[in-house]
Design a protein around this motif. Structure first.
Motif, short mmCIF file in Angstrom:
data_model
loop_
_atom_site.label_atom_id
_atom_site.label_comp_id
_atom_site.label_asym_id
_atom_site.label_seq_id
_atom_site.Cartn_x
_atom_site.Cartn_y
_atom_site.Cartn_z
N HIS A 160 0.84 -1.19 0.00
CA HIS A 160 0.00 0.00 0.00
C HIS A 160 0.88 1.24 0.00
N MET A 161 0.58 2.16 -0.90
CA MET A 161 1.32 3.40 -0.98
C MET A 161 0.36 4.55 -0.70
N ALA A 162 0.84 5.60 -0.05
CA ALA A 162 0.00 6.76 0.27
C ALA A 162 -0.64 7.28 -1.02
N ARG A 163 -1.89 7.69 -0.90
CA ARG A 163 -2.67 8.13 -2.08
C ARG A 163 -1.99 9.30 -2.79
N PHE A 164 -1.42 10.24 -2.06
CA PHE A 164 -0.80 11.39 -2.72
C PHE A 164 0.40 10.97 -3.57
N ILE A 165 1.07 9.89 -3.16
CA ILE A 165 2.21 9.40 -3.95
C ILE A 165 1.71 8.75 -5.23
N ASP A 223 0.84 9.03 -11.06
CA ASP A 223 -0.09 9.04 -12.19
C ASP A 223 0.10 10.29 -13.04
N LEU A 224 0.21 11.44 -12.39
CA LEU A 224 0.43 12.68 -13.14
C LEU A 224 1.77 12.66 -13.87
N ALA A 225 2.81 12.15 -13.21
CA ALA A 225 4.12 12.05 -13.85
C ALA A 225 4.05 11.11 -15.05
N GLU A 226 3.31 10.01 -14.91
CA GLU A 226 3.15 9.05 -16.02
C GLU A 226 2.45 9.72 -17.20
N ARG A 227 1.44 10.53 -16.91
CA ARG A 227 0.72 11.22 -17.98
C ARG A 227 1.63 12.22 -18.70
N ILE A 228 2.49 12.86 -17.93
CA ILE A 228 3.44 13.81 -18.53
C ILE A 228 4.48 13.05 -19.34
N ALA A 229 5.03 12.00 -18.77
CA ALA A 229 6.07 11.21 -19.45
C ALA A 229 5.54 10.57 -20.72
N SER A 230 4.27 10.19 -20.73
CA SER A 230 3.68 9.52 -21.90
C SER A 230 3.26 10.50 -22.99
N GLY A 287 -11.26 16.71 -7.44
CA GLY A 287 -12.50 16.10 -7.93
C GLY A 287 -12.23 14.92 -8.85
N LEU A 288 -11.26 15.06 -9.73
CA LEU A 288 -10.92 13.97 -10.65
C LEU A 288 -10.43 12.72 -9.92
N TYR A 289 -9.63 12.94 -8.89
CA TYR A 289 -9.06 11.80 -8.14
C TYR A 289 -9.90 11.43 -6.92
N ASN A 290 -10.97 12.19 -6.68
CA ASN A 290 -11.86 11.94 -5.56
C ASN A 290 -11.10 11.95 -4.21
N VAL A 291 -10.29 12.99 -4.03
CA VAL A 291 -9.52 13.18 -2.80
C VAL A 291 -9.65 14.64 -2.37
N SER A 292 -9.10 14.95 -1.20
CA SER A 292 -9.15 16.33 -0.72
C SER A 292 -8.11 17.19 -1.46
N PRO A 293 -8.33 18.51 -1.49
CA PRO A 293 -7.33 19.39 -2.08
C PRO A 293 -5.96 19.27 -1.38
N ILE A 332 -4.03 16.54 -3.01
CA ILE A 332 -3.50 17.03 -4.28
C ILE A 332 -2.32 17.95 -4.05
N ARG A 333 -2.42 18.82 -3.03
CA ARG A 333 -1.31 19.72 -2.73
C ARG A 333 -0.05 18.94 -2.42
N ARG A 334 -0.18 17.87 -1.66
CA ARG A 334 0.99 17.05 -1.31
C ARG A 334 1.56 16.37 -2.56
N ALA A 335 0.70 15.87 -3.43
CA ALA A 335 1.15 15.23 -4.67
C ALA A 335 1.89 16.24 -5.54
N LEU A 336 1.30 17.42 -5.70
CA LEU A 336 1.92 18.45 -6.53
C LEU A 336 3.23 18.95 -5.92
N SER A 337 3.29 18.98 -4.60
CA SER A 337 4.52 19.38 -3.92
C SER A 337 5.65 18.41 -4.27
N LEU A 338 5.36 17.13 -4.27
CA LEU A 338 6.37 16.14 -4.67
C LEU A 338 6.86 16.39 -6.08
N LEU A 339 5.91 16.63 -6.98
CA LEU A 339 6.27 16.85 -8.38
C LEU A 339 7.02 18.17 -8.58
N GLN A 340 6.64 19.18 -7.82
CA GLN A 340 7.32 20.47 -7.92
C GLN A 340 8.76 20.35 -7.40
#
Length: 137
Positions: A10-15, A20-27, A44-50, A53-61
Motif C-alpha cells: 500500500h502506498m500513500a494516495r498522494f504518492i 499518475d500525473l508524472a506518467e501522464r506527462i512522461a507519456s 475532484g478527478l481523483y476523488n480526494v481532498s485538495p 492534491i497539494r501534497r502530490a503536486l509538492s512532490l512533483l514540484q
C-alpha cells in the motif's frame, strides 16, 4: 507484502497521484508548458481532498516536474524530470516492498520462536512429571 501470491503493498494516495500525473506527462498526454487542472479540479478527478492534491503536486514540484503558480494553476515544467521521478518512484516501491516482506518474515520468525518456547516448556513439564512419578519426587 504478499497474501496468497497477491501483493498487498500500500502506498500513500498522494504518492500514487503524483506518479499518475508524472506518467501522464512522461507519456505525452501533457506537454512542457501545458497547464494541468488546478488543485480543486484535480481533487475532484481523483476523488480526494485538495490537501492530498497539494501534497502530490509538492512532490512533483520538488522534482522539477511541474510548477505550481498561485492564481494560474499547475504547469508542466519538464518531461525528463517526470521520467526521472517515475524511475525513482519505481525504486522506492521495490525498497518498500522488500521492507514489508522483511517485516512479515520477522513476524513469522517471532511466531516460530514463541511456538518453540511453548513446546520446550511443555516438554520440560512433561519430563519433570514423568521423573517425579518414577522417582516420587
Amino acid at each position: 507484502m504478499e497474501n496468497n501470491g497477491v501483493s498487498t503493498y500500500h502506498m500513500a494516495r498522494f504518492i500514487t497521484i503524483a506518479m499518475d500525473l508524472a506518467e501522464r506527462i512522461a507519456s505525452g498526454e501533457y506537454h512542457k508548458g501545458q497547464k494541468i487542472s488546478g488543485r480543486s479540479t484535480l481533487a475532484g478527478l481523483y476523488n480526494v481532498s485538495p490537501e492530498t492534491i497539494r501534497r502530490a503536486l509538492s512532490l512533483l514540484q520538488e522534482s522539477g516536474v511541474v510548477k505550481v503558480l498561485p492564481g494560474t494553476g499547475v504547469i508542466v515544467n519538464s518531461v525528463k524530470s517526470a521520467q526521472e521521478y517515475l524511475a525513482e518512484s519505481s525504486q522506492y516501491k521495490v525498497i518498500k516492498e522488500m521492507q514489508e516482506r522483511l517485516a512479515k518474515l520477522v513476524q513469522e520468525r517471532n511466531k516460530i520462536n514463541s511456538d518453540i518456547e511453548h513446546l520446550t516448556s511443555e516438554l520440560l513439564d512433561y519430563v519433570l512429571s514423568v521423573l517425579s512419578a518414577k522417582h516420587k519426587i
